[in-house]
Motif scaffolding. Structure first.
Motif, PDB file in Angstrom:
ATOM      1  N   ASN A  95       0.841  -1.191   0.000  1.00 45.26           N
ATOM      2  CA  ASN A  95       0.000   0.000   0.000  1.00 45.26           C
ATOM      3  C   ASN A  95       0.884   1.251   0.000  1.00 45.26           C
ATOM      4  N   THR A 141       0.153   4.388   0.279  1.00 43.62           N
ATOM      5  CA  THR A 141      -0.233   5.415   1.244  1.00 43.62           C
ATOM      6  C   THR A 141       0.473   5.197   2.574  1.00 43.62           C
ATOM      7  N   GLU A 180      -8.073   6.923   2.352  1.00 39.80           N
ATOM      8  CA  GLU A 180      -8.016   5.961   1.258  1.00 39.80           C
ATOM      9  C   GLU A 180      -8.935   4.772   1.533  1.00 39.80           C
ATOM     10  N   GLY A 181      -8.941   4.287   2.765  1.00 33.51           N
ATOM     11  CA  GLY A 181      -9.799   3.165   3.142  1.00 33.51           C
ATOM     12  C   GLY A 181     -11.274   3.501   3.010  1.00 33.51           C
ATOM     13  N   SER A 237     -12.567   5.779   1.055  1.00 33.48           N
ATOM     14  CA  SER A 237     -12.840   5.911  -0.373  1.00 33.48           C
ATOM     15  C   SER A 237     -13.020   4.532  -1.007  1.00 33.48           C
ATOM     16  N   TRP A 238     -12.152   3.592  -0.655  1.00 34.76           N
ATOM     17  CA  TRP A 238     -12.254   2.236  -1.176  1.00 34.76           C
ATOM     18  C   TRP A 238     -13.585   1.598  -0.762  1.00 34.76           C
ATOM     19  N   CYS A 239     -13.956   1.761   0.511  1.00 34.53           N
ATOM     20  CA  CYS A 239     -15.229   1.206   0.996  1.00 34.53           C
ATOM     21  C   CYS A 239     -16.410   1.796   0.233  1.00 34.53           C
ATOM     22  N   SER A 240     -16.354   3.087  -0.011  1.00 40.44           N
ATOM     23  CA  SER A 240     -17.426   3.757  -0.738  1.00 40.44           C
ATOM     24  C   SER A 240     -17.520   3.221  -2.170  1.00 40.44           C
ATOM     25  N   ASN A 241     -16.367   3.043  -2.812  1.00 43.43           N
ATOM     26  CA  ASN A 241     -16.351   2.511  -4.177  1.00 43.43           C
ATOM     27  C   ASN A 241     -16.917   1.095  -4.232  1.00 43.43           C
ATOM     28  N   VAL A 242     -16.534   0.260  -3.281  1.00 40.30           N
ATOM     29  CA  VAL A 242     -17.048  -1.115  -3.232  1.00 40.30           C
ATOM     30  C   VAL A 242     -18.556  -1.094  -3.024  1.00 40.30           C
TER      31      VAL A 242
END
Length: 165
Positions: free
Chosen positions: A95, A97, A144-145, A147-152
């Motif tokens: 990662n 970040t 970042e986490g 954002s990733w959760c939102s995208n999923v």
């Protein structure tokens, strides 16, 4: 007093230096004493007496401050260790970040729960010392986490909408 130290928020490395200096004095291994001992023969009785004297002097003149330094140091060290374990787990898995990648080292099964990151960030202001680099890195990891959760979530929601049609 402890509240003054907490309010003034020492940089953690300064606090760590104070703790090391205090420990060296209490253990009879300060730089000035080591320099003198270099030319003397060791005597366990004298060494014990000097340590007892150092302890009583510190207790008499700055005992409260010494306890405060120890307390702030232990709190900060615990926080830093937990932050470092999260950062290391993410670096091992590549990662960016979290910092430069450590891919190629032995990966251990490790997940990073955003709740742990949130907890660390919420505890930060009460530490009484500052560790800006770690705090900034954890904040970036959290963003970042999230954002990733939102995208999923969006992908799953869109996929279930398509299936319903």
């Amino acid at each position: 007093p402890l509240e003054d130290m907490r309010r003034n928020c020492l940089k953690y490395d300064v606090l760590e230096g104070l703790k090391e200096e205090l420990d060296m004095i209490l253990n009879g291994s300060s730089a000035s004493r080591s320099e003198i001992l270099d030319r003397l023969e060791m005597n366990a009785t004298v060494d014990r007496d000097i340590r007892q004297f150092a302890n009583s002097e510190i207790e008499q003149f700055c005992g409260e401050e010494a306890r405060q330094i120890n307390s702030l140091y232990l709190t900060g060290r615990s926080w830093a260790d937990r932050a470092d374990s999260i950062i290391l787990a993410l670096r091992v898995h590549g990662n960016p970040t979290a910092g430069s990648s450590l891919i190629g080292t032995n990966k251990t099964a490790a997940m990073v729960d955003l709740k742990r990151v949130d907890d660390l960030l919420s505890e930060y202001n009460a530490l009484g010392s500052t560790m800006e680099e770690r705090r900034t890195r954890l904040s970036s990891i959290r963003e970042e986490g999230m954002s990733w959760c939102s995208n999923v979530k969006n992908i799953i929601t869109e996929g279930s909408n398509v299936l319903e049609r």
